[in-house]
Structure formats: C-alpha cells, structure tokens
Design a protein around this motif. Structure first.
Motif, PDB file in Angstrom:
ATOM      1  N   LEU A 140       0.896  -1.168  -0.065  1.00 54.33           N
ATOM      2  CA  LEU A 140      -0.080   0.011  -0.100  1.00 54.33           C
ATOM      3  C   LEU A 140       1.089   1.130  -0.009  1.00 54.33           C
ATOM      4  O   LEU A 140       0.726   2.223  -0.647  1.00 54.33           O
ATOM      5  N   GLU A 141       1.979   1.265   0.750  1.00 53.76           N
ATOM      6  CA  GLU A 141       2.871   2.369   0.976  1.00 53.76           C
ATOM      7  C   GLU A 141       3.259   2.671  -0.580  1.00 53.76           C
ATOM      8  O   GLU A 141       3.661   3.749  -0.994  1.00 53.76           O
ATOM      9  N   ARG A 142       3.647   1.571  -1.286  1.00 58.48           N
ATOM     10  CA  ARG A 142       4.398   1.974  -2.410  1.00 58.48           C
ATOM     11  C   ARG A 142       3.383   2.353  -3.476  1.00 58.48           C
ATOM     12  O   ARG A 142       3.720   3.149  -4.243  1.00 58.48           O
ATOM     13  N   MET A 143       2.338   1.951  -3.253  1.00 58.46           N
ATOM     14  CA  MET A 143       1.167   2.528  -4.211  1.00 58.46           C
ATOM     15  C   MET A 143       0.993   4.009  -3.876  1.00 58.46           C
ATOM     16  O   MET A 143       0.519   4.608  -4.842  1.00 58.46           O
ATOM     17  N   LEU A 144       1.076   4.285  -2.875  1.00 58.79           N
ATOM     18  CA  LEU A 144       0.784   5.720  -2.319  1.00 58.79           C
ATOM     19  C   LEU A 144       1.865   6.758  -2.293  1.00 58.79           C
ATOM     20  O   LEU A 144       1.806   7.993  -2.332  1.00 58.79           O
ATOM     21  N   ALA A 145       3.128   6.067  -2.826  1.00 62.25           N
ATOM     22  CA  ALA A 145       4.225   6.809  -2.757  1.00 62.25           C
ATOM     23  C   ALA A 145       4.332   8.160  -3.570  1.00 62.25           C
ATOM     24  O   ALA A 145       5.252   8.898  -3.495  1.00 62.25           O
ATOM     25  N   ASP A 146       3.481   8.004  -4.745  1.00 59.29           N
ATOM     26  CA  ASP A 146       3.604   9.068  -5.592  1.00 59.29           C
ATOM     27  C   ASP A 146       2.827  10.339  -5.172  1.00 59.29           C
ATOM     28  O   ASP A 146       2.578  11.095  -6.018  1.00 59.29           O
ATOM     29  N   GLY A 147       2.250  10.090  -4.114  1.00 55.92           N
ATOM     30  CA  GLY A 147       1.503  11.270  -3.564  1.00 55.92           C
ATOM     31  C   GLY A 147      -0.063  11.201  -3.816  1.00 55.92           C
ATOM     32  O   GLY A 147      -0.717  12.342  -3.760  1.00 55.92           O
ATOM     33  N   ARG A 148      -0.493  10.241  -4.808  1.00 51.96           N
ATOM     34  CA  ARG A 148      -1.904  10.061  -5.014  1.00 51.96           C
ATOM     35  C   ARG A 148      -2.840  10.170  -3.645  1.00 51.96           C
ATOM     36  O   ARG A 148      -2.069   9.820  -2.408  1.00 51.96           O
ATOM     37  N   ASP A 149      -3.959  10.494  -3.807  1.00 50.75           N
ATOM     38  CA  ASP A 149      -4.780  10.565  -2.753  1.00 50.75           C
ATOM     39  C   ASP A 149      -5.303   9.099  -2.202  1.00 50.75           C
ATOM     40  O   ASP A 149      -5.693   8.881  -1.139  1.00 50.75           O
ATOM     41  N   GLY A 153      -5.672   6.216  -7.251  1.00 47.24           N
ATOM     42  CA  GLY A 153      -5.985   7.679  -7.837  1.00 47.24           C
ATOM     43  C   GLY A 153      -7.270   8.308  -7.439  1.00 47.24           C
ATOM     44  O   GLY A 153      -7.419   8.958  -6.136  1.00 47.24           O
ATOM     45  N   PRO A 154      -8.240   8.159  -8.015  1.00 51.96           N
ATOM     46  CA  PRO A 154      -9.573   8.471  -7.797  1.00 51.96           C
ATOM     47  C   PRO A 154      -9.961   7.534  -6.514  1.00 51.96           C
ATOM     48  O   PRO A 154      -9.858   6.408  -6.495  1.00 51.96           O
ATOM     49  N   SER A 156     -12.396   5.025  -4.732  1.00 46.75           N
ATOM     50  CA  SER A 156     -12.863   3.826  -5.290  1.00 46.75           C
ATOM     51  C   SER A 156     -13.315   2.819  -4.122  1.00 46.75           C
ATOM     52  O   SER A 156     -13.007   2.767  -3.078  1.00 46.75           O
ATOM     53  N   ILE A 157     -13.949   1.667  -4.591  1.00 49.51           N
ATOM     54  CA  ILE A 157     -14.224   0.334  -3.863  1.00 49.51           C
ATOM     55  C   ILE A 157     -13.154  -0.033  -3.139  1.00 49.51           C
ATOM     56  O   ILE A 157     -13.142  -0.572  -2.377  1.00 49.51           O
ATOM     57  N   GLY A 158     -12.221   0.103  -3.782  1.00 53.25           N
ATOM     58  CA  GLY A 158     -10.702  -0.461  -3.387  1.00 53.25           C
ATOM     59  C   GLY A 158     -10.411   0.190  -2.145  1.00 53.25           C
ATOM     60  O   GLY A 158      -9.940  -0.563  -1.235  1.00 53.25           O
ATOM     61  N   ASP A 159     -10.628   1.327  -1.728  1.00 53.95           N
ATOM     62  CA  ASP A 159     -10.084   2.279  -0.686  1.00 53.95           C
ATOM     63  C   ASP A 159     -11.351   1.737   0.374  1.00 53.95           C
ATOM     64  O   ASP A 159     -10.921   1.635   1.559  1.00 53.95           O
ATOM     65  N   ILE A 160     -12.588   1.580  -0.043  1.00 54.93           N
ATOM     66  CA  ILE A 160     -13.654   1.470   0.941  1.00 54.93           C
ATOM     67  C   ILE A 160     -13.457   0.017   1.606  1.00 54.93           C
ATOM     68  O   ILE A 160     -13.560  -0.469   2.646  1.00 54.93           O
ATOM     69  N   LEU A 178       1.241   1.922  11.855  1.00 57.21           N
ATOM     70  CA  LEU A 178       1.515   3.428  12.311  1.00 57.21           C
ATOM     71  C   LEU A 178       2.775   3.929  11.846  1.00 57.21           C
ATOM     72  O   LEU A 178       2.854   5.330  11.530  1.00 57.21           O
ATOM     73  N   GLU A 179       3.701   3.036  11.436  1.00 59.50           N
ATOM     74  CA  GLU A 179       4.955   3.752  11.176  1.00 59.50           C
ATOM     75  C   GLU A 179       5.096   4.059   9.678  1.00 59.50           C
ATOM     76  O   GLU A 179       5.970   4.622   9.093  1.00 59.50           O
ATOM     77  N   ARG A 180       4.063   3.947   9.042  1.00 58.19           N
ATOM     78  CA  ARG A 180       3.858   4.222   7.481  1.00 58.19           C
ATOM     79  C   ARG A 180       3.142   5.451   7.197  1.00 58.19           C
ATOM     80  O   ARG A 180       1.758   5.140   7.242  1.00 58.19           O
ATOM     81  N   GLU A 181       3.641   6.387   7.222  1.00 53.50           N
ATOM     82  CA  GLU A 181       2.850   7.756   7.389  1.00 53.50           C
ATOM     83  C   GLU A 181       2.073   7.807   5.946  1.00 53.50           C
ATOM     84  O   GLU A 181       0.832   8.371   6.184  1.00 53.50           O
ATOM     85  N   SER A 182       2.493   7.599   4.871  1.00 52.81           N
ATOM     86  CA  SER A 182       1.396   7.573   3.781  1.00 52.81           C
ATOM     87  C   SER A 182       0.112   6.743   3.941  1.00 52.81           C
ATOM     88  O   SER A 182      -1.114   7.302   3.571  1.00 52.81           O
ATOM     89  N   VAL A 183       0.247   5.759   4.561  1.00 48.87           N
ATOM     90  CA  VAL A 183      -0.979   5.062   4.748  1.00 48.87           C
ATOM     91  C   VAL A 183      -1.673   5.424   5.749  1.00 48.87           C
ATOM     92  O   VAL A 183      -3.055   5.558   5.778  1.00 48.87           O
ATOM     93  N   VAL A 184      -1.303   6.138   6.905  1.00 46.41           N
ATOM     94  CA  VAL A 184      -1.955   6.804   7.903  1.00 46.41           C
ATOM     95  C   VAL A 184      -2.703   7.848   7.202  1.00 46.41           C
ATOM     96  O   VAL A 184      -3.825   8.237   7.648  1.00 46.41           O
ATOM     97  N   GLU A 185      -1.976   8.659   6.492  1.00 45.81           N
ATOM     98  CA  GLU A 185      -2.802   9.848   5.973  1.00 45.81           C
ATOM     99  C   GLU A 185      -3.768   9.495   5.005  1.00 45.81           C
ATOM    100  O   GLU A 185      -4.771  10.206   4.797  1.00 45.81           O
ATOM    101  N   TRP A 186      -3.540   8.373   4.201  1.00 41.87           N
ATOM    102  CA  TRP A 186      -4.485   8.018   3.159  1.00 41.87           C
ATOM    103  C   TRP A 186      -5.659   7.531   4.283  1.00 41.87           C
ATOM    104  O   TRP A 186      -7.016   7.840   4.018  1.00 41.87           O
ATOM    105  N   LEU A 187      -5.626   6.941   5.253  1.00 48.54           N
ATOM    106  CA  LEU A 187      -6.931   6.478   5.988  1.00 48.54           C
ATOM    107  C   LEU A 187      -7.582   7.645   6.693  1.00 48.54           C
ATOM    108  O   LEU A 187      -8.620   7.530   6.575  1.00 48.54           O
ATOM    109  N   ALA A 188      -6.773   8.608   6.864  1.00 49.22           N
ATOM    110  CA  ALA A 188      -7.240  10.147   7.656  1.00 49.22           C
ATOM    111  C   ALA A 188      -8.157  10.598   6.665  1.00 49.22           C
ATOM    112  O   ALA A 188      -9.024  11.094   6.754  1.00 49.22           O
ATOM    113  N   ARG A 189      -7.756  10.408   5.415  1.00 48.76           N
ATOM    114  CA  ARG A 189      -8.322  11.197   4.219  1.00 48.76           C
ATOM    115  C   ARG A 189      -9.752  10.507   3.905  1.00 48.76           C
ATOM    116  O   ARG A 189     -10.718  11.110   3.822  1.00 48.76           O
ATOM    117  N   ILE A 190      -9.818   9.058   3.850  1.00 44.85           N
ATOM    118  CA  ILE A 190     -10.917   8.396   3.778  1.00 44.85           C
ATOM    119  C   ILE A 190     -11.868   8.914   4.962  1.00 44.85           C
ATOM    120  O   ILE A 190     -13.208   8.954   4.625  1.00 44.85           O
TER     121      ILE A 190
END
Ligand SMILES: N[C@@H](CCC(=O)N[C@@H](CS)C(=O)NCC(=O)O)C(=O)O
Length: 204
Positions: A140-149, A153-154, A156-160, A178-190
């Motif tokens: 998940l961290e690798r997928m989010l590494a380019d700064g996508r929300d 990208g958009p 989707s049911i994948g996030d849900i 918890l140590e993966r910042e981009s994952v924590v931020e992604w969860l907060a966004r959702i």
C-alpha cells in the motif's frame, strides 16, 4: 427496498459505507453473530457461507463484500463515484477489491484472533500473520508513494474495502501500520468523508 444483513464488524461496514456514498435507502437487519444467528436456516438460505454482509436486492441475495460493492457500483453509480467509469481505473478498483479479500482481510482477521486471545497467545500465529501484514502495508505504501490521494488515484471501492479493517489495526496501535505515514494519511483522508463516517456508524 435494499436489505443489508450486517453486524458491527469491518466487513459489514464496507457495505454501509458504499450505500452511504451512493445515497441509497436500505433496511438494516442485524445478525447476532455471537448468538449464532448466521447458522439459522433463514440466514443460510441467503448465504450458505454463514457470514455477513449479505445484500438483498430485488430478490437476489448477494454475499462477499467485494461482490456486493461491485454490484452497487455497477447498478447504482452512474457518476462513477465508487466504481470509476474509465475501463482501466475500473479494473484497478476491482484489482484492489480482490487484493483486500485475499490479503488484508484474512490476514488481519487471523492476526486479530491470535492477538486478542485470552491467556496464552500463539506467538507463531502472531509472527506469521504479522509478517504478512507488514508486507501488505509495504505494498500500500508503494502504491501511495507518488502522492496520490487514494489507492488507484480517484476514490473507489478499493479504498472502501480496506478502510474499516485498517482503522481497527490503527486503533490497536499496530506498529507496521502506524510507522507508514502515507498509509496513515490515506486512512485519515478516507475517514474525513461524511459517507464513511455515516457508514462506519452502522449498525447503531
Ligand atoms: N470474505 C467475506 C468475509 C465475511 C466475514 O468474515 N464475515 C464475518 C464477520 S466480519 C462473519 O460473518 N463471521 C461469522 C461466521 O464465520 O460464522 C466478505 O468479504 O464478505
């Protein structure tokens, strides 16, 4: 009228989130899992696999959370809010849905069982499932590494599919999340989405 058979568990909440995102009216029927209601004949007639969630739609009982979310996206999402219209993104949303039911879902489920067990815990189970969960978080961290929300990208049911499970892990303070910042931020966004908050509160 849509009927959702659910319980206060991550798999049930995936469906109430999707229903809220699409603004659909539905009736909620709570299945008391600890009382074994999922093994009653009436429920087994809906889902021989004795698990929630089940969604009844026009006489059809649909089970497996990923299949239910895909069905909702196909039938009730003309704007592509949870199931993108673009064929490539649509396939990616489906891919992340399968990834969740084959990865984070079962591994976190087994890990949670071992972790929450009263008395002597099975250290080997915690180690095996924990190691796999750590690997899945890296994906998940690798997928989010380019700064996508969101995962593809958009939104989707994948996030849900992932959200209700991973907030559990986050609330439990599991370090590989918890140590993966981009994952924590992604969860907060959702988690900021009103429909996600509404869906997470079902059943009340
Ligand atoms: N792969 C299924 C898993 C569903 C599932 O594990 N449901 C659990 C609650 S979260 C359940 O109903 N367990 C009752 C049982 O196994 O008897 C899905 O994604 O819908």
């Amino acid at each position: 009228m849509l009927v959702l058979h659910t319980a206060a568990t991550p798999n049930g909440k995936k469906v109430s989130i999707a229903l809220a995102e699409l603004g659909l009216d539905y009736e909620t029927r709570v299945v008391r899992l600890l009382k074994g209601q999922q093994f009653e004949e009436a429920f087994l007639a809906l889902n021989p696999n004795h698990k929630i969630p089940v969604l009844e739609d026009e006489g059809q009982a649909i089970w497996e959370s990923g299949a239910i979310l895909f069905h909702l996206g196909e039938k009730y999402d003309p704007e592509g809010l949870i199931l993108p219209k673009d064929p490539q993104l649509r396939m990616q949303a489906l891919q992340m849905t399968f990834f969740q039911t084959g990865g984070v879902g079962p591994n976190l489920g087994r890990y949670g069982e071992a972790f929450q067990k009263e008395g002597e815990k099975n250290a080997e189970m915690i180690e095996i499932f924990g190691r796999e969960l750590e690997r899945l978080m890296s994906v998940l961290e690798r997928m989010l590494a380019d700064g996508r929300d969101y995962l593809i990208g958009p939104y989707s049911i994948g996030d849900i599919m992932h959200y209700p499970w991973l907030v559990l892990a986050q609330d439990a303070g599991l370090p590989w999340l918890l140590e993966r910042e981009s994952v924590v931020e992604w969860l907060a966004r959702i988690g900021q989405r009103p429909a996600v908050q509404a869906g997470m509160a079902v059943p009340g």
